[in-house]
Design a protein around this motif. Structure first.
Motif, PDB file in Angstrom:
ATOM      1  N   UNK A  52      -0.084  10.007 -19.576  1.00  0.00           N
ATOM      2  CA  UNK A  52      -0.312   8.574 -19.876  1.00  0.00           C
ATOM      3  C   UNK A  52      -0.832   7.815 -18.648  1.00  0.00           C
ATOM      4  N   UNK A  53      -1.070   8.540 -17.570  1.00  0.00           N
ATOM      5  CA  UNK A  53      -1.702   7.924 -16.392  1.00  0.00           C
ATOM      6  C   UNK A  53      -0.778   7.102 -15.523  1.00  0.00           C
ATOM      7  N   UNK A  54       0.541   7.274 -15.652  1.00  0.00           N
ATOM      8  CA  UNK A  54       1.468   6.543 -14.781  1.00  0.00           C
ATOM      9  C   UNK A  54       1.488   7.179 -13.392  1.00  0.00           C
ATOM     10  N   UNK A  55       1.016   8.411 -13.324  1.00  0.00           N
ATOM     11  CA  UNK A  55       0.903   9.125 -12.056  1.00  0.00           C
ATOM     12  C   UNK A  55      -0.372   9.972 -12.146  1.00  0.00           C
ATOM     13  N   UNK A  74      -6.666   1.938 -13.062  1.00  0.00           N
ATOM     14  CA  UNK A  74      -5.674   1.266 -13.913  1.00  0.00           C
ATOM     15  C   UNK A  74      -6.331   0.466 -15.041  1.00  0.00           C
ATOM     16  N   UNK A  75      -7.437  -0.187 -14.703  1.00  0.00           N
ATOM     17  CA  UNK A  75      -8.138  -1.021 -15.687  1.00  0.00           C
ATOM     18  C   UNK A  75      -8.770  -0.154 -16.782  1.00  0.00           C
ATOM     19  N   UNK A  78      -6.521   1.340 -19.629  1.00  0.00           N
ATOM     20  CA  UNK A  78      -5.988   0.489 -20.704  1.00  0.00           C
ATOM     21  C   UNK A  78      -6.423   1.000 -22.080  1.00  0.00           C
ATOM     22  N   UNK A  81      -4.626   4.262 -22.965  1.00  0.00           N
ATOM     23  CA  UNK A  81      -3.211   4.074 -23.306  1.00  0.00           C
ATOM     24  C   UNK A  81      -3.034   3.498 -24.702  1.00  0.00           C
ATOM     25  N   UNK A 109       0.133  -9.212 -26.591  1.00  0.00           N
ATOM     26  CA  UNK A 109      -0.821  -9.080 -25.484  1.00  0.00           C
ATOM     27  C   UNK A 109      -2.267  -9.162 -25.979  1.00  0.00           C
TER      28      UNK A 109
END
Lengths: 265, 253
Positions: A52-55, A74-75, A78, A81, A109
């Motif tokens: 999920x790209x947290x790391x 990070x952008x 989105x 995710x 959101x």
């Protein structure tokens, strides 16, 4: 040739100087649930965080729906995710928000209309059997209820892939059973692809040997009995950051490997 | 535990990156206006009582101390001037910022730290929200915008505290005290006195958010981050005050 919805290729991950994952590769196809088992500290939860790209992995690639996510910032993550829902080990509900706000978080959101949010939140809370808890705060919920709210929060945007990080850890057998049934229903009724991390073999075998069908106004659960491989589930056993077994539960149970035998005992 | 030079440089680098990310994403969508307003209320309105009390008693004590010195030169009548200039230029911004650092900085660090150790920050990221935009930016903007307002209140209460002591202890007439105070103030004093809280606000908010977001070690770690946030913010406020005062004085000669 059928393309996997999720592919992990030769992933290596170090924490400080220790390799937590050392050349891990596997594929998950649409509608399949991959159960990752292994001892504590074997790198199970790390795999989910990388997916999920947290790391980020130190080496290797991770493809989600054909897209390499390891180079995304990070952008850019989105939109990736949005395809993935995750249930955290300790639920990770936002304790300052109500159940409604937690479950509808993604919709708030995205600026979705309040009435639509309410309808969708009620629908997904109905699926996990917690419609009455809509106005409660996380602090008013039991451990099992929190996990179900976390599941509802992850499901609100109907993700293609669900990641479960020990969703039954610390729960009593009855509550664990409820959570497992929800995951089976998601797999078999809604064809949601899943990666389920656990070290509780009882839960893992429940997922691997039971399947769900849509009955009259309710979901029915059955065991495979003599019909093998109905439940679309495969096991993956990690040891010291490496995969030492991959396959269905029937093969896992018959394995002659000493470590696997001890693990299943 | 003292920081090694390498760790100290890494800390400065991390704080700088966080500041750059926060300020860089202020104008990027989505804009969390509601979160900003909530934080403004928490930081601004919530800090009023403590800042008013601090300002009032500081002004009162400052008046007693300066009048004692001024009396040796027979210039007790100038107490109002000295108190007003000291408060507006220096004590108002610094005291208000230190009070907010203690109250708000600790709150920010403990809240973000708790969210981190309970995986709420990871959950937020997994749900497609950038925690810097959602959590850091509203706190930074709210602190930057509210600290000058709080400083004005602290200044006013300080002058009022000085007036109280002047009238009831030193027997100076209210008119004399207020006229001297008013005449002594220049626009540059007000400008300098309001520039400082802008810088201090950004500093304490960024440092507190950084301390909260790099929390490790469970609830004990949250306590440690909270202490570090208050200590680091307070020290930086005092250090930056020296440099800002030097710059402002250089331009107001």
């Amino acid at each position: 040739m059928i393309q996997p919805i999720l592919e992990v290729r030769d992933v290596v991950k170090y924490y400080e100087d220790k390799a937590v994952l050392n050349g891990v590769s596997f594929r998950v196809f649409k509608g399949e649930t991959k159960i990752i088992i292994g001892a504590s500290g074997s790198g199970k939860s790390t795999i989910l965080k990388l997916i999920i790209g947290l790391d980020r992995p130190d080496e290797g690639t991770i493809l989600v729906d054909g897209e390499d996510i390891t180079k995304l910032d990070e952008q850019q993550m989105v939109h990736v995710r949005k395809k993935i829902g995750m249930v955290f080990q300790e639920s990770a509900l936002f304790d300052s928000l109500s159940v409604r706000e937690n479950v509808g978080y993604r919709l708030y959101e995205e600026g979705v209309d309040e009435q639509e949010i309410d309808a969708r939140v009620r629908q997904v809370l109905g699926f996990v059997g917690l419609e009455d808890a809509i106005d409660k705060r996380p602090s008013e919920l039991s451990g099992g209820m929190k996990r179900r709210v976390a599941l509802a929060r992850a499901l609100i945007t109907e993700p293609q892939i669900m990641l479960y990080d020990e969703p039954t850890a610390g729960l009593d057998p009855i509550t664990s059973r409820k959570i497992n049934e929800l995951i089976i229903a998601l797999r078999d009724i809604k064809s949601v692809t899943g990666v389920f991390v656990t070290h509780r073999m009882r839960d893992a075998f429940t997922l691997a040997t039971e399947y769900a069908t849509n009955g009259d106004h309710e979901i029915k659960f059955h065991t495979e009995d003599n019909f093998i491989c109905i439940a679309n589930t495969r096991f993956l056993l990690l040891r010291d950051g490496k995969i030492i077994f991959e396959g269905p539960d029937e093969v896992l149970r018959k394995s002659e490997d000493e470590y696997i035998k001890r693990f299943l005992a | 535990m003292p920081l090694s030079p390498k760790a100290a440089i890494k800390e400065v680098q991390d704080v700088s990156f966080l500041a750059a990310r926060a300020f860089g994403s202020i104008f990027r969508r989505p804009h969390y206006v509601r979160d900003i307003l909530i934080q403004m209320e928490l930081i601004g309105v919530g800090s009023l009582a403590v800042v008013m009390l601090t300002g009032f008693f500081t002004g009162a004590v400052l008046t007693l101390q300066t009048s004692k010195t001024l009396s040796t030169f027979g210039a007790v009548g100038y107490t109002g001037a000295l108190v007003a200039v000291s408060l507006v230029r220096e004590l108002g911004p610094v005291l208000a910022s230190l009070m907010v650092a203690g109250r708000v900085g600790s709150g920010i660090a403990s809240e973000l730290g708790s969210m981190l150790v309970t995986e709420q920050i990871n959950a937020m990221r997994a749900l497609g929200t950038d925690p810097v935009k959602k959590l850091v930016v509203p706190r930074v903007l709210a602190t930057i915008s509210m600290l000058p307002v709080i400083t004005i209140v602290a200044d006013a209460m300080g002058i009022l505290g000085g007036l109280f002591t002047s009238v009831f202890v030193l027997n100076i007439t209210p008119n004399l005290y207020l006229n001297r105070a008013w005449d002594s103030l220049r626009y540059m004093d007000l400008f300098g006195g309001l520039l400082k809280p802008l810088v201090f606000g950004a500093t304490l908010a960024i440092v507190s958010c950084h301390c909260g977001l790099r929390t490790y070690g469970g609830t004990q770690g949250v306590g440690r981050s909270t202490t570090q946030a208050v200590v680091a913010s307070s020290i930086l406020i005092i250090v930056f005050d020296l440099f800002l005062t030097r710059i402002i004085l250089a331009y107001t000669r």
